[in-house]
Design an enzyme around this catalytic site. Sequence first.
Site, PDB file in Angstrom:
ATOM      1  CB  CYS A 259      -0.937  -0.004   1.201  1.00 34.30           C
ATOM      2  SG  CYS A 259      -2.126  -1.347   1.110  1.00 34.30           S
TER       3      CYS A 259
HETATM    4  N1  LIG Z   1      -2.593  -6.357   1.143  1.00 35.93           N
HETATM    5  C1  LIG Z   1      -3.259  -5.393   1.739  1.00 35.93           C
HETATM    6  O1  LIG Z   1      -3.097  -5.183   2.937  1.00 35.93           O
HETATM    7  C2  LIG Z   1      -4.233  -4.509   0.964  1.00 35.93           C
HETATM    8  C3  LIG Z   1      -5.114  -3.698   1.700  1.00 35.93           C
HETATM    9  C4  LIG Z   1      -6.042  -2.925   1.019  1.00 35.93           C
HETATM   10  C5  LIG Z   1      -6.059  -2.935  -0.377  1.00 35.93           C
HETATM   11  N2  LIG Z   1      -5.186  -3.709  -1.087  1.00 35.93           N
HETATM   12  C6  LIG Z   1      -5.284  -3.682  -2.543  1.00 35.93           C
HETATM   13  O2  LIG Z   1      -5.948  -4.861  -2.990  1.00 35.93           O
HETATM   14  C7  LIG Z   1      -5.419  -5.295  -4.240  1.00 35.93           C
HETATM   15  C8  LIG Z   1      -4.911  -6.731  -4.129  1.00 35.93           C
HETATM   16  O3  LIG Z   1      -3.863  -6.778  -3.183  1.00 35.93           O
HETATM   17  P1  LIG Z   1      -3.374  -8.116  -2.491  1.00 35.93           P
HETATM   18  O4  LIG Z   1      -2.466  -7.702  -1.391  1.00 35.93           O
HETATM   19  O5  LIG Z   1      -4.538  -8.999  -2.177  1.00 35.93           O
HETATM   20  O6  LIG Z   1      -2.524  -8.777  -3.699  1.00 35.93           O
HETATM   21  P2  LIG Z   1      -1.924 -10.252  -3.774  1.00 35.93           P
HETATM   22  O7  LIG Z   1      -0.767 -10.183  -4.691  1.00 35.93           O
HETATM   23  O8  LIG Z   1      -1.787 -10.840  -2.412  1.00 35.93           O
HETATM   24  O9  LIG Z   1      -3.097 -11.093  -4.495  1.00 35.93           O
HETATM   25  C9  LIG Z   1      -3.560 -10.819  -5.754  1.00 35.93           C
HETATM   26  C10 LIG Z   1      -3.840 -12.137  -6.472  1.00 35.93           C
HETATM   27  O10 LIG Z   1      -4.427 -11.818  -7.739  1.00 35.93           O
HETATM   28  C11 LIG Z   1      -4.025 -12.811  -8.664  1.00 35.93           C
HETATM   29  N3  LIG Z   1      -4.248 -12.316 -10.024  1.00 35.93           N
HETATM   30  C12 LIG Z   1      -3.533 -11.405 -10.735  1.00 35.93           C
HETATM   31  N4  LIG Z   1      -4.104 -11.201 -11.944  1.00 35.93           N
HETATM   32  C13 LIG Z   1      -5.204 -12.005 -11.993  1.00 35.93           C
HETATM   33  C14 LIG Z   1      -6.191 -12.224 -12.972  1.00 35.93           C
HETATM   34  N5  LIG Z   1      -6.200 -11.573 -14.133  1.00 35.93           N
HETATM   35  N6  LIG Z   1      -7.167 -13.119 -12.695  1.00 35.93           N
HETATM   36  C15 LIG Z   1      -7.182 -13.789 -11.530  1.00 35.93           C
HETATM   37  N7  LIG Z   1      -6.268 -13.608 -10.554  1.00 35.93           N
HETATM   38  C16 LIG Z   1      -5.293 -12.717 -10.788  1.00 35.93           C
HETATM   39  C17 LIG Z   1      -2.561 -13.043  -8.317  1.00 35.93           C
HETATM   40  O11 LIG Z   1      -2.122 -14.302  -8.799  1.00 35.93           O
HETATM   41  C18 LIG Z   1      -2.614 -12.982  -6.771  1.00 35.93           C
HETATM   42  O12 LIG Z   1      -2.757 -14.251  -6.185  1.00 35.93           O
HETATM   43  C19 LIG Z   1      -4.352  -4.272  -4.604  1.00 35.93           C
HETATM   44  O13 LIG Z   1      -4.913  -3.281  -5.420  1.00 35.93           O
HETATM   45  C20 LIG Z   1      -3.969  -3.684  -3.256  1.00 35.93           C
HETATM   46  O14 LIG Z   1      -3.446  -2.382  -3.378  1.00 35.93           O
HETATM   47  C21 LIG Z   1      -4.265  -4.520  -0.424  1.00 35.93           C
END
Ligand SMILES: NC(=O)c1ccc[n+]([C@@H]2O[C@H](COP(=O)([O-])OP(=O)(O)OC[C@H]3O[C@@H](n4cnc5c(N)ncnc54)[C@H](O)[C@@H]3O)[C@@H](O)[C@H]2O)c1
Length: 418
Positions: A259
């Site tokens: 983030c």
């Molecule tokens: N991690 C946090 O604490 C947090 C908090 C709030 C918001 N976010 C936001 O949420 C979003 C996701 O973050 P995250 O931490 O869960 O990411 P992450 O990398 O843990 O997980 C994302 C997943 O999406 C999959 N993916 C990518 N492209 C894909 C597609 N086309 N179809 C299907 N699956 C696909 C990846 O393989 C991965 O497993 C980001 O925009 C992030 O900024 C994250």
Amino acid sequence: MRVVVVGQGYVGLPLAVRAAEVGHQVIGYDVDARRVKSLAAGESYVEDVSCERLGRALALGTYRPSELARDCGGFDVAVVTVPTPLQEGTPDLRHIEESARTLARYLRPGATVVLESTTYPGTTEELFAPILEDGSGLTAGIDFHLGYSPERIDPGNAVWGFQQTPKVVSGVDPASLKAVEAFYGELVDTTVPVRSPKEAELAKLLENTFRHVNIALVNEIAMFARHLDIDVWQAIEAASSKPFGFMKFTPGPGVGGHCLPIDPSYLSWRVQRELGQSFRFVELANDINSHMPEYVTRRVIDALNAKRRSVNGSRVLLLGLAYKKNTGDARESPAVRISQLLLDMGAKVRAADPHVVEDVKVDARLVRVEPTRKELAAADVVVLLTDHDSFDYALVTEHASFVLDCRNRLSGATVEVL
Ligand SMILES: NC(=O)c1ccc[n+]([C@@H]2O[C@H](COP(=O)([O-])OP(=O)(O)OC[C@H]3O[C@@H](n4cnc5c(N)ncnc54)[C@H](O)[C@@H]3O)[C@@H](O)[C@H]2O)c1
């Protein structure tokens, strides 16, 4: 309802399991076959979803992970939680675009699609909606519902979990808002509706930018307070006694995770592109926070210098590789940069982190160790970077000859705080 959650990471997995727990039929779709395999075997890599919880949802058959796009077919609600990285300072939205193309193939009239990934204001309506519409031949707000709802998940936070944290919801029209709010209303205690997706998108970036800027503020104060011979940690504690108008932030070795190092730049990119203006607060905060690893390294050099030692050949033990305490998330972690800087100068760097699994991408030259008495005693400098509760702090102060404590967790004659 049939629910599809696209992306089974830190955000998607807790959402998918929660949706399964309230009785929906959930497909956790992810392109990463390795992740899907591990989830199908009941192994959770996300702290907020225990293996027991995952196992229950799998056993009931209400949750099914899949890497096959065709399993998205027939959804009533689809939620997109895919990564939104930066590529050389520019938002990289290809995962959102790809998800929209996949969902468009299976989109049916009356269904609801929600974007959760953090992104710049305008993404849902200007980028996500057109791809869904082109691929399906349907119109958002007329044939299907579309909205944006930012995630506020705080990995490792025992008090504010997914369910207790209020969820901001939005839709491209009143019916979409109603559908999005009804879906999340079943999953969380409180929903917070806003007028349109743009306000919801900005709300998320405001939250993260606020944090980023305030961390930079205390980091900058910490650096000059030291030269003024002032204990910044005491000053912060004292300021925190004010019951209103102040919020406590503490200095640290830099920001990490998915983030803070990334999201504020989504907003500054948008402001620059649309208005031709720079978002100065973000630029300043980026500058200060991204230089904290250099500052910590400088402090290690100073400590060694005081012992008439050079960095080259000295042994440095890093406690913590994760960017945040009690989590195993080392993405963008300042510990990685600090270890690289010290290794490049010839230090023998070793690191202990019980939460970060061995195959996480850190410098290959880094030796992973257990924080034993022997390791602590053998180090010329121990640097506490992440104050995981599982570290034995009494052992650290007893056996380390010098500790640079970047989290103000320790005290004693051999401890110096950031
Ligand atoms: N991690 C946090 O604490 C947090 C908090 C709030 C918001 N976010 C936001 O949420 C979003 C996701 O973050 P995250 O931490 O869960 O990411 P992450 O990398 O843990 O997980 C994302 C997943 O999406 C999959 N993916 C990518 N492209 C894909 C597609 N086309 N179809 C299907 N699956 C696909 C990846 O393989 C991965 O497993 C980001 O925009 C992030 O900024 C994250």
